[in-house]
Write a protein that holds these residues in place. Structure first.
Motif, PDB file in Angstrom:
ATOM      1  N   VAL A  65      28.954  41.141  36.105  1.00 40.49           N
ATOM      2  CA  VAL A  65      27.861  41.982  36.601  1.00 40.49           C
ATOM      3  C   VAL A  65      28.123  43.401  36.096  1.00 40.49           C
ATOM      4  O   VAL A  65      28.987  44.095  36.632  1.00 40.49           O
ATOM      5  N   PRO A  66      27.422  43.846  35.058  1.00 36.63           N
ATOM      6  CA  PRO A  66      27.656  45.191  34.502  1.00 36.63           C
ATOM      7  C   PRO A  66      27.430  46.279  35.542  1.00 36.63           C
ATOM      8  O   PRO A  66      26.672  46.100  36.505  1.00 36.63           O
ATOM      9  N   GLN A  67      28.070  47.427  35.345  1.00 33.93           N
ATOM     10  CA  GLN A  67      27.973  48.510  36.313  1.00 33.93           C
ATOM     11  C   GLN A  67      26.532  48.954  36.537  1.00 33.93           C
ATOM     12  O   GLN A  67      26.133  49.243  37.663  1.00 33.93           O
ATOM     13  N   GLU A  68      25.737  49.003  35.486  1.00 27.18           N
ATOM     14  CA  GLU A  68      24.338  49.409  35.644  1.00 27.18           C
ATOM     15  C   GLU A  68      23.590  48.451  36.568  1.00 27.18           C
ATOM     16  O   GLU A  68      22.731  48.865  37.355  1.00 27.18           O
ATOM     17  N   GLN A  69      23.938  47.165  36.488  1.00 19.99           N
ATOM     18  CA  GLN A  69      23.295  46.173  37.355  1.00 19.99           C
ATOM     19  C   GLN A  69      23.766  46.327  38.799  1.00 19.99           C
ATOM     20  O   GLN A  69      22.980  46.159  39.743  1.00 19.99           O
ATOM     21  N   ILE A  70      25.057  46.664  38.981  1.00 18.75           N
ATOM     22  CA  ILE A  70      25.565  46.909  40.335  1.00 18.75           C
ATOM     23  C   ILE A  70      24.814  48.078  40.964  1.00 18.75           C
ATOM     24  O   ILE A  70      24.388  48.015  42.124  1.00 18.75           O
ATOM     25  N   ASN A  71      24.662  49.153  40.184  1.00 17.78           N
ATOM     26  CA  ASN A  71      23.904  50.307  40.681  1.00 17.78           C
ATOM     27  C   ASN A  71      22.506  49.890  41.129  1.00 17.78           C
ATOM     28  O   ASN A  71      22.014  50.315  42.183  1.00 17.78           O
ATOM     29  N   GLN A  72      21.860  49.049  40.319  1.00 20.22           N
ATOM     30  CA  GLN A  72      20.489  48.635  40.624  1.00 20.22           C
ATOM     31  C   GLN A  72      20.430  47.756  41.867  1.00 20.22           C
ATOM     32  O   GLN A  72      19.470  47.830  42.656  1.00 20.22           O
ATOM     33  N   ILE A  73      21.455  46.917  42.067  1.00 17.24           N
ATOM     34  CA  ILE A  73      21.513  46.077  43.268  1.00 17.24           C
ATOM     35  C   ILE A  73      21.539  46.955  44.518  1.00 17.24           C
ATOM     36  O   ILE A  73      20.821  46.704  45.501  1.00 17.24           O
ATOM     37  N   LEU A  74      22.363  47.998  44.480  1.00 22.23           N
ATOM     38  CA  LEU A  74      22.445  48.908  45.624  1.00 22.23           C
ATOM     39  C   LEU A  74      21.100  49.591  45.867  1.00 22.23           C
ATOM     40  O   LEU A  74      20.628  49.695  47.010  1.00 22.23           O
ATOM     41  N   ILE A  75      20.477  50.047  44.800  1.00 20.86           N
ATOM     42  CA  ILE A  75      19.190  50.744  44.902  1.00 20.86           C
ATOM     43  C   ILE A  75      18.113  49.819  45.467  1.00 20.86           C
ATOM     44  O   ILE A  75      17.382  50.178  46.402  1.00 20.86           O
ATOM     45  N   ASP A  76      18.015  48.615  44.905  1.00 22.96           N
ATOM     46  CA  ASP A  76      16.956  47.683  45.315  1.00 22.96           C
ATOM     47  C   ASP A  76      17.056  47.328  46.794  1.00 22.96           C
ATOM     48  O   ASP A  76      16.037  47.301  47.517  1.00 22.96           O
ATOM     49  N   HIS A  77      18.266  47.040  47.265  1.00 21.59           N
ATOM     50  CA  HIS A  77      18.424  46.646  48.668  1.00 21.59           C
ATOM     51  C   HIS A  77      18.202  47.825  49.610  1.00 21.59           C
ATOM     52  O   HIS A  77      17.643  47.660  50.700  1.00 21.59           O
ATOM     53  N   ALA A  78      18.624  49.012  49.187  1.00 15.54           N
ATOM     54  CA  ALA A  78      18.375  50.197  50.018  1.00 15.54           C
ATOM     55  C   ALA A  78      16.881  50.495  50.096  1.00 15.54           C
ATOM     56  O   ALA A  78      16.365  50.821  51.169  1.00 15.54           O
ATOM     57  N   LEU A  79      16.177  50.361  48.973  1.00 16.35           N
ATOM     58  CA  LEU A  79      14.734  50.601  48.974  1.00 16.35           C
ATOM     59  C   LEU A  79      13.993  49.571  49.819  1.00 16.35           C
ATOM     60  O   LEU A  79      12.879  49.821  50.293  1.00 16.35           O
ATOM     61  N   ALA A  80      14.625  48.408  50.006  1.00 20.80           N
ATOM     62  CA  ALA A  80      14.029  47.365  50.852  1.00 20.80           C
ATOM     63  C   ALA A  80      14.346  47.588  52.334  1.00 20.80           C
ATOM     64  O   ALA A  80      14.019  46.746  53.182  1.00 20.80           O
ATOM     65  N   GLY A  81      15.001  48.728  52.643  1.00 16.18           N
ATOM     66  CA  GLY A  81      15.269  49.071  54.031  1.00 16.18           C
ATOM     67  C   GLY A  81      16.544  48.476  54.609  1.00 16.18           C
ATOM     68  O   GLY A  81      16.740  48.484  55.823  1.00 16.18           O
ATOM     69  N   LYS A  82      17.440  47.980  53.741  1.00 18.71           N
ATOM     70  CA  LYS A  82      18.665  47.336  54.211  1.00 18.71           C
ATOM     71  C   LYS A  82      19.791  48.348  54.453  1.00 18.71           C
ATOM     72  O   LYS A  82      19.829  49.416  53.838  1.00 18.71           O
TER      73      LYS A  82
END
Length: 262
Positions: A65-82
């Protein structure tokens, strides 16, 4: 939907009971946990049953899981209110790429908080009986990485050889022989005490001790492998006096449960 929040939590050097009270509280309140490979499973087990667990662990030269993808995982879940916990070994800001992740969250205006952890460079060595400083032996310590990002200037080992304090190398096992050779070439005595510590702070902890010139052989004798800490300096000689591994009692389960009353 309101944005969620991300907590970048340091899990400590390996012993799960070394996590902070605040870090454990975050794990128990998380709706998503994004964790590294070396995080103790006992900590992940503290998460709610409904928590989504995402393993983004990396091994040397293999980043599924490349670092850029890890960053995006954090962003996506936070934007979903998690409520997202990014659980990292050691401390998030000590060679943990936590700064990069926090920058990415900040750019997207996502609330985040850093929960510091005990770095293996200090806590892990303490469990091996090696204090990073000691009034009689070392008044400073220097933590460096043995593995630099591609494109970065190589570590100046000749300059580091001239430092008087304790030298601690993270992510350096695959280059251990080369590093020791470069330090000797830079002027450090081949007889300088040196050690490697694997599974630091855990009951299965293993240590190889020698000098700059013999460490490679000692590592082979003890069958150590990456990931492990490398430490160079006179404080290594204190390990036999200060080691408490033989008397260490695994109280991690009891410690984690006691926090519920705090």
């Amino acid at each position: 939907m309101n944005k969620g929040k991300v907590w970048l939590v340091g899990a400590g050097p390996g012993d799960p009971s070394l996590i902070t009270v605040k870090g454990l509280h975050c794990i128990r309140e998380a709706t998503v946990i994004v964790h590294d490979r070396l995080v103790n499973p006992k900590l992940i087990a503290q998460a709610p049953d409904t928590c989504q667990i995402i393993n983004v662990g990396k091994t040397p030269n293999h980043h599924p899981v490349p670092q850029e993808q890890i960053n995006q995982i954090l962003i996506d879940h936070a934007l979903a209110g998690k409520n997202v916990v990014r659980l990292k070994g050691g401390d998030p800001y000590v060679f943990g790429r936590g700064g990069e992740e926090a920058e990415s969250l900040s750019r997207h205006k996502i609330a985040f908080e850093i929960i510091p952890g005990i770095s293996s460079s200090i806590g892990g060595l303490a469990y091996a009986g090696i204090p990073v400083t000691h009034r009689d032996y070392s008044s400073s310590f220097h933590v460096v990485t043995g593995h630099l990002c591609q494109g970065n200037e190589p570590q100046n080992w000749h300059a580091l050889a001239k430092t008087e304090g304790t030298l601690i190398i993270l992510m350096g096992m695959t280059r251990q022989e080369e590093i020791c050779k470069l330090l000797i070439e830079g002027g450090k005595s081949p007889d300088t005490p040196a050690a490697a510590v694997m599974y630091a702070s855990q009951p299965r902890q293993k240590i190889a001790k020698g000098t700059l010139s013999t460490l490679k052989q000692e590592i082979e004798n003890q069958k150590l492998h990456a990931p492990a800490l490398i430490v160079i300096g006179n404080v290594v000689n204190l390990s036999e006096i200060l080691s408490f591994a033989s008397t260490q009692v695994d109280i991690s389960h009891e410690s984690l449960q006691l926090v519920e009353a705090m």
